[in-house]
Design a protein around this motif. Sequence first.
Motif, PDB file in Angstrom:
ATOM      1  N   THR A 203      45.935  18.969  21.650  1.00  5.94           N
ATOM      2  CA  THR A 203      45.747  20.393  21.355  1.00  5.94           C
ATOM      3  C   THR A 203      45.490  20.616  19.872  1.00  5.94           C
ATOM      4  O   THR A 203      44.654  21.436  19.494  1.00  5.94           O
ATOM      5  N   ALA A 204      46.201  19.895  19.015  1.00  3.41           N
ATOM      6  CA  ALA A 204      46.010  20.067  17.571  1.00  3.41           C
ATOM      7  C   ALA A 204      44.613  19.650  17.127  1.00  3.41           C
ATOM      8  O   ALA A 204      44.094  20.173  16.131  1.00  3.41           O
ATOM      9  N   SER A 205      43.997  18.723  17.858  1.00  4.83           N
ATOM     10  CA  SER A 205      42.655  18.272  17.476  1.00  4.83           C
ATOM     11  C   SER A 205      41.562  19.279  17.847  1.00  4.83           C
ATOM     12  O   SER A 205      40.392  19.044  17.533  1.00  4.83           O
ATOM     13  N   ARG A 206      41.937  20.375  18.502  1.00  7.01           N
ATOM     14  CA  ARG A 206      40.946  21.384  18.928  1.00  7.01           C
ATOM     15  C   ARG A 206      40.947  22.601  17.995  1.00  7.01           C
ATOM     16  O   ARG A 206      40.612  23.701  18.410  1.00  7.01           O
ATOM     17  N   ARG A 207      41.305  22.442  16.737  1.00  7.30           N
ATOM     18  CA  ARG A 207      41.366  23.565  15.809  1.00  7.30           C
ATOM     19  C   ARG A 207      39.986  24.193  15.610  1.00  7.30           C
ATOM     20  O   ARG A 207      39.858  25.411  15.513  1.00  7.30           O
ATOM     21  N   ARG A 208      38.944  23.364  15.523  1.00  8.16           N
ATOM     22  CA  ARG A 208      37.606  23.919  15.344  1.00  8.16           C
ATOM     23  C   ARG A 208      37.207  24.793  16.528  1.00  8.16           C
ATOM     24  O   ARG A 208      36.620  25.861  16.362  1.00  8.16           O
ATOM     25  N   GLU A 209      37.544  24.326  17.718  1.00  6.49           N
ATOM     26  CA  GLU A 209      37.233  25.114  18.915  1.00  6.49           C
ATOM     27  C   GLU A 209      37.970  26.446  18.900  1.00  6.49           C
ATOM     28  O   GLU A 209      37.390  27.492  19.233  1.00  6.49           O
ATOM     29  N   PHE A 210      39.229  26.434  18.504  1.00  5.83           N
ATOM     30  CA  PHE A 210      39.993  27.677  18.441  1.00  5.83           C
ATOM     31  C   PHE A 210      39.411  28.628  17.397  1.00  5.83           C
ATOM     32  O   PHE A 210      39.367  29.857  17.616  1.00  5.83           O
ATOM     33  N   ALA A 211      38.966  28.080  16.262  1.00  5.39           N
ATOM     34  CA  ALA A 211      38.375  28.926  15.225  1.00  5.39           C
ATOM     35  C   ALA A 211      37.096  29.582  15.729  1.00  5.39           C
ATOM     36  O   ALA A 211      36.854  30.779  15.485  1.00  5.39           O
ATOM     37  N   LEU A 212      36.266  28.841  16.450  1.00  6.13           N
ATOM     38  CA  LEU A 212      35.036  29.404  17.005  1.00  6.13           C
ATOM     39  C   LEU A 212      35.346  30.492  18.030  1.00  6.13           C
ATOM     40  O   LEU A 212      34.686  31.541  18.073  1.00  6.13           O
ATOM     41  N   LEU A 213      36.338  30.250  18.870  1.00  4.69           N
ATOM     42  CA  LEU A 213      36.708  31.257  19.872  1.00  4.69           C
ATOM     43  C   LEU A 213      37.226  32.525  19.202  1.00  4.69           C
ATOM     44  O   LEU A 213      36.893  33.641  19.631  1.00  4.69           O
ATOM     45  N   ARG A 214      38.032  32.378  18.162  1.00  7.68           N
ATOM     46  CA  ARG A 214      38.554  33.555  17.473  1.00  7.68           C
ATOM     47  C   ARG A 214      37.421  34.343  16.820  1.00  7.68           C
ATOM     48  O   ARG A 214      37.387  35.569  16.879  1.00  7.68           O
ATOM     49  N   LEU A 215      36.473  33.661  16.185  1.00  9.71           N
ATOM     50  CA  LEU A 215      35.352  34.352  15.537  1.00  9.71           C
ATOM     51  C   LEU A 215      34.388  34.947  16.562  1.00  9.71           C
ATOM     52  O   LEU A 215      33.666  35.894  16.255  1.00  9.71           O
ATOM     53  N   ALA A 216      34.380  34.394  17.764  1.00  6.74           N
ATOM     54  CA  ALA A 216      33.532  34.954  18.820  1.00  6.74           C
ATOM     55  C   ALA A 216      34.146  36.198  19.452  1.00  6.74           C
ATOM     56  O   ALA A 216      33.499  36.845  20.295  1.00  6.74           O
ATOM     57  N   GLY A 217      35.377  36.528  19.075  1.00 10.92           N
ATOM     58  CA  GLY A 217      35.998  37.750  19.581  1.00 10.92           C
ATOM     59  C   GLY A 217      37.216  37.531  20.449  1.00 10.92           C
ATOM     60  O   GLY A 217      37.832  38.494  20.917  1.00 10.92           O
ATOM     61  N   ALA A 218      37.560  36.293  20.709  1.00  5.52           N
ATOM     62  CA  ALA A 218      38.722  36.021  21.559  1.00  5.52           C
ATOM     63  C   ALA A 218      40.012  36.271  20.785  1.00  5.52           C
ATOM     64  O   ALA A 218      40.108  35.950  19.599  1.00  5.52           O
ATOM     65  N   GLN A 219      40.979  36.850  21.453  1.00  6.02           N
ATOM     66  CA  GLN A 219      42.275  37.090  20.838  1.00  6.02           C
ATOM     67  C   GLN A 219      43.175  35.863  21.009  1.00  6.02           C
ATOM     68  O   GLN A 219      42.921  34.984  21.842  1.00  6.02           O
ATOM     69  N   SER A 220      44.214  35.835  20.212  1.00 11.07           N
ATOM     70  CA  SER A 220      45.143  34.701  20.283  1.00 11.07           C
ATOM     71  C   SER A 220      45.769  34.584  21.662  1.00 11.07           C
ATOM     72  O   SER A 220      45.923  33.467  22.196  1.00 11.07           O
ATOM     73  N   ALA A 221      46.122  35.715  22.257  1.00  9.01           N
ATOM     74  CA  ALA A 221      46.729  35.683  23.587  1.00  9.01           C
ATOM     75  C   ALA A 221      45.767  35.112  24.627  1.00  9.01           C
ATOM     76  O   ALA A 221      46.172  34.389  25.543  1.00  9.01           O
ATOM     77  N   GLN A 222      44.476  35.430  24.496  1.00  4.99           N
ATOM     78  CA  GLN A 222      43.498  34.900  25.436  1.00  4.99           C
ATOM     79  C   GLN A 222      43.346  33.386  25.290  1.00  4.99           C
ATOM     80  O   GLN A 222      43.232  32.662  26.284  1.00  4.99           O
ATOM     81  N   VAL A 223      43.333  32.918  24.049  1.00  8.45           N
ATOM     82  CA  VAL A 223      43.238  31.474  23.831  1.00  8.45           C
ATOM     83  C   VAL A 223      44.471  30.761  24.383  1.00  8.45           C
ATOM     84  O   VAL A 223      44.370  29.712  25.037  1.00  8.45           O
ATOM     85  N   LEU A 224      45.641  31.320  24.155  1.00  6.22           N
ATOM     86  CA  LEU A 224      46.866  30.706  24.671  1.00  6.22           C
ATOM     87  C   LEU A 224      46.901  30.736  26.194  1.00  6.22           C
ATOM     88  O   LEU A 224      47.382  29.790  26.835  1.00  6.22           O
ATOM     89  N   CYS A 225      46.399  31.822  26.789  1.00 11.04           N
ATOM     90  CA  CYS A 225      46.328  31.890  28.247  1.00 11.04           C
ATOM     91  C   CYS A 225      45.396  30.813  28.794  1.00 11.04           C
ATOM     92  O   CYS A 225      45.685  30.177  29.814  1.00 11.04           O
ATOM     93  N   MET A 226      44.264  30.597  28.110  1.00  7.63           N
ATOM     94  CA  MET A 226      43.348  29.531  28.516  1.00  7.63           C
ATOM     95  C   MET A 226      44.041  28.171  28.453  1.00  7.63           C
ATOM     96  O   MET A 226      43.921  27.343  29.373  1.00  7.63           O
ATOM     97  N   LEU A 227      44.786  27.929  27.372  1.00  9.05           N
ATOM     98  CA  LEU A 227      45.496  26.662  27.234  1.00  9.05           C
ATOM     99  C   LEU A 227      46.553  26.487  28.322  1.00  9.05           C
ATOM    100  O   LEU A 227      46.738  25.378  28.846  1.00  9.05           O
ATOM    101  N   ALA A 228      47.235  27.578  28.661  1.00 11.81           N
ATOM    102  CA  ALA A 228      48.267  27.494  29.702  1.00 11.81           C
ATOM    103  C   ALA A 228      47.653  27.130  31.048  1.00 11.81           C
ATOM    104  O   ALA A 228      48.177  26.282  31.778  1.00 11.81           O
ATOM    105  N   TRP A 229      46.517  27.752  31.393  1.00 11.85           N
ATOM    106  CA  TRP A 229      45.868  27.435  32.664  1.00 11.85           C
ATOM    107  C   TRP A 229      45.333  26.004  32.661  1.00 11.85           C
ATOM    108  O   TRP A 229      45.366  25.315  33.690  1.00 11.85           O
ATOM    109  N   GLU A 230      44.840  25.548  31.538  1.00 14.13           N
ATOM    110  CA  GLU A 230      44.412  24.155  31.443  1.00 14.13           C
ATOM    111  C   GLU A 230      45.589  23.209  31.673  1.00 14.13           C
ATOM    112  O   GLU A 230      45.453  22.189  32.357  1.00 14.13           O
ATOM    113  N   ALA A 231      46.730  23.551  31.098  1.00 12.24           N
ATOM    114  CA  ALA A 231      47.916  22.707  31.275  1.00 12.24           C
ATOM    115  C   ALA A 231      48.368  22.692  32.732  1.00 12.24           C
ATOM    116  O   ALA A 231      48.745  21.645  33.264  1.00 12.24           O
ATOM    117  N   VAL A 232      48.327  23.848  33.385  1.00 10.66           N
ATOM    118  CA  VAL A 232      48.724  23.911  34.801  1.00 10.66           C
ATOM    119  C   VAL A 232      47.780  23.075  35.655  1.00 10.66           C
ATOM    120  O   VAL A 232      48.211  22.323  36.540  1.00 10.66           O
TER     121      VAL A 232
END
Length: 206
Positions: A101-130
């Motif tokens: 997860t820590a190695s995906r910082r660039r991906e998270f930065a792109l998602l945030r600049l594209a308009g995604a909120q922190s909660a949406q990114v965390l929700c995506m990560l949670a579903w990936e983990a499930v």
Amino acid sequence: MRGATAARSYALLPRSSTSRHAAGPLDDTVLVRTAPGADRSAVARELKALAAEFPGARTGDGATESRSGSGAAANLFVLLLLTMINVFTAIAVANTLSMATASRRREFALLRLAGAQSAQVLCMLAWEAVLTCVVALLLAAVVCASVLVPLSIAVTGSAVPALAGGPLAALAFGAAVAAVATVTVAGRLAMRSAAATPGGLARAVS
């Protein structure tokens, strides 16, 4: 006389021989042999009456108590061994998920600049983990079934192994909770260091 148990075999040794190797001076077990033709129920009643005069003393079948004590010790050992295995496995999985997860910082930065909120990114990560946890549990079930089903057929004649549903459900639920918690915490920490400005994006992507 003292009774010694080793590998399901029994041996009687003289007290004079075993007293030198005993940790305590008192005997913890006294074996009683009835005379031929004696009433075993009457002997049992007399022994119980005698044991009542000594606090902590009890009567019973020595072989049965030895087997039950050995079974309880074996169950405790297996429980401790499984607990250690699960703890070390959880630590290894948490480390792997955290680093991935820590190695995906660039991906998270792109998602945030594209308009995604922190909660949406965390929700995506949670579903990936499930999803990852579900796939892992299915693969584990297939591997375990390949071993347990033939063993169950050989021992009981049934293809359905006798498994404890409660502990298995708790283990599966605990694995999902540990995976989601690890990924979301690692993702939140990773997003803190990912800048949300154009200049920051250049630094994060470069």
